[in-house]
Motif scaffolding. Structure first.
Motif, mmCIF file in Angstrom:
data_model
loop_
_atom_site.group_PDB
_atom_site.id
_atom_site.type_symbol
_atom_site.label_atom_id
_atom_site.label_comp_id
_atom_site.label_asym_id
_atom_site.label_seq_id
_atom_site.Cartn_x
_atom_site.Cartn_y
_atom_site.Cartn_z
ATOM 1 N N GLU A 32 0.869 -1.160 0.000
ATOM 2 C CA GLU A 32 0.000 0.000 0.000
ATOM 3 C C GLU A 32 0.917 1.224 0.000
ATOM 4 O O GLU A 32 1.862 1.288 0.776
ATOM 5 C CB GLU A 32 -0.918 0.001 1.220
ATOM 6 C CG GLU A 32 -1.943 1.119 1.159
ATOM 7 C CD GLU A 32 -3.026 1.002 2.217
ATOM 8 O OE1 GLU A 32 -3.014 0.019 2.986
ATOM 9 O OE2 GLU A 32 -3.863 1.914 2.278
ATOM 10 N N PHE A 34 1.618 5.496 0.032
ATOM 11 C CA PHE A 34 1.121 6.744 0.606
ATOM 12 C C PHE A 34 2.025 7.898 0.205
ATOM 13 O O PHE A 34 3.214 7.710 -0.052
ATOM 14 C CB PHE A 34 1.141 6.683 2.148
ATOM 15 C CG PHE A 34 0.445 5.513 2.757
ATOM 16 C CD1 PHE A 34 1.071 4.284 2.840
ATOM 17 C CD2 PHE A 34 -0.828 5.645 3.277
ATOM 18 C CE1 PHE A 34 0.440 3.192 3.407
ATOM 19 C CE2 PHE A 34 -1.472 4.565 3.860
ATOM 20 C CZ PHE A 34 -0.835 3.344 3.924
ATOM 21 N N TYR A 36 2.967 11.408 2.281
ATOM 22 C CA TYR A 36 2.836 12.238 3.466
ATOM 23 C C TYR A 36 3.472 13.594 3.162
ATOM 24 O O TYR A 36 4.424 13.695 2.388
ATOM 25 C CB TYR A 36 3.539 11.600 4.664
ATOM 26 C CG TYR A 36 2.702 10.583 5.394
ATOM 27 C CD1 TYR A 36 2.555 9.291 4.901
ATOM 28 C CD2 TYR A 36 2.036 10.918 6.573
ATOM 29 C CE1 TYR A 36 1.767 8.355 5.571
ATOM 30 C CE2 TYR A 36 1.259 9.987 7.248
ATOM 31 C CZ TYR A 36 1.132 8.721 6.729
ATOM 32 O OH TYR A 36 0.346 7.803 7.391
ATOM 33 N N LEU A 46 -0.852 12.779 6.498
ATOM 34 C CA LEU A 46 -1.169 12.040 5.287
ATOM 35 C C LEU A 46 -1.752 12.966 4.232
ATOM 36 O O LEU A 46 -2.659 13.746 4.512
ATOM 37 C CB LEU A 46 -2.173 10.934 5.614
ATOM 38 C CG LEU A 46 -2.641 10.085 4.439
ATOM 39 C CD1 LEU A 46 -1.496 9.242 3.894
ATOM 40 C CD2 LEU A 46 -3.797 9.185 4.866
ATOM 41 N N ARG A 49 -3.465 8.293 -0.329
ATOM 42 C CA ARG A 49 -3.075 6.896 -0.355
ATOM 43 C C ARG A 49 -3.646 6.267 -1.618
ATOM 44 O O ARG A 49 -4.718 6.675 -2.082
ATOM 45 C CB ARG A 49 -3.581 6.164 0.883
ATOM 46 C CG ARG A 49 -5.088 6.294 1.081
ATOM 47 C CD ARG A 49 -5.487 5.977 2.505
ATOM 48 N NE ARG A 49 -5.149 4.634 2.904
ATOM 49 C CZ ARG A 49 -5.247 4.181 4.145
ATOM 50 N NH1 ARG A 49 -5.673 4.977 5.109
ATOM 51 N NH2 ARG A 49 -4.908 2.945 4.443
#
Lengths: 111, 118
Positions: A32, A34, A36, A46, A49
């Motif tokens: 997964e 992401f 940030y 965050l 995603r």
């Protein structure tokens, strides 16, 4: 081993120009991904995603499994986009929740 | 509501001393993480708690580092016999649940504790 690579430490873009922050990863399973962001004097937060497949503050990122990339893009940069951006990865394996971060890219928008 | 808080915000100590860094997660968050961020680097995972137990401590660099979360809320990161190489920003994050079947839950970060070992 899992690894995230952000090849650009610094990136300067004129206001109104397109932005692309590069992120490549290596992971043996199904990760997964992401992004940030850390604005000046603020905490890490965050941005988006890949599972959500949404646009946040005009930013989008598409997971390309063939190229193992998750580049962050925005068509028209704004001054408030100046910040430190980190790409991160987490495995979807049961119990594995830790995030592996890249070294970050400092984005500066030139007025 | 209140976010993740960390105390102290800055800590200066001498080589060889013992330090404790505290993290207060968001109320109700069952998962808690510690990361370390050295200058010019991204955050590096240290340890992750699910409730009171350490679910993954694979990131602790050596046995001088230890963390506890006795009541499943506040956590303390303890560093013994500090070394100059321990100087970094120590980040804490928490998330609501740890259910890998629904993907990784969003981690909310604290402001960090900047540790300087002289």
């Amino acid at each position: 081993a899992q690894r995230v690579t952000q090849p650009e430490k610094l990136l300067s873009v004129f206001k109104g120009a397109p932005v692309e922050l590069k992120c490549n990863y290596s992971y043996s399973g199904s990760p997964e991904l992401f992004w940030y962001v850390q604005y000046s004097r603020q905490r890490l937060q965050l941005l988006l995603r890949h599972i959500s497949r949404e646009s946040i503050k005009g930013f989008t990122a598409d997971l390309n499994k063939g190229e193992t990339s998750f580049h962050l893009k925005k068509p028209f940069a704004q001054e408030e986009d100046s910040a430190m951006y980190y790409c991160a990865l987490s495995g979807l394996n049961f119990g594995n929740e830790k995030l592996t971060f890249g070294t970050g890219t400092r984005l500066t928008i030139i007025p | 509501g209140a976010g993740v808080s960390q105390t102290p915000s800055n800590k200066v100590t001498e080589k060889g001393k013992y330090v404790e860094l505290r993290c207060d997660p968001i109320s109700g968050h069952t998962a808690l993480y510690w990361y370390r961020q050295s200058l010019g680097q991204g955050p590096e995972f240290l340890i992750y708690f699910q409730g009171t137990g350490a679910a993954d401590d694979s990131g602790l660099p050596n046995d001088r580092f230890f963390a506890v979360r006795p009541e499943g809320s506040v956590s303390t990161l303890k560093i013994q016999r500090t070394e100059r190489g321990d100087s970094a920003v120590y980040l804490c994050a928490s998330s609501l649940t740890s259910d890998s079947f629904s993907g990784t839950d969003t981690q909310y970060f604290g402001p960090g504790t900047r540790l300087t070992v002289l």
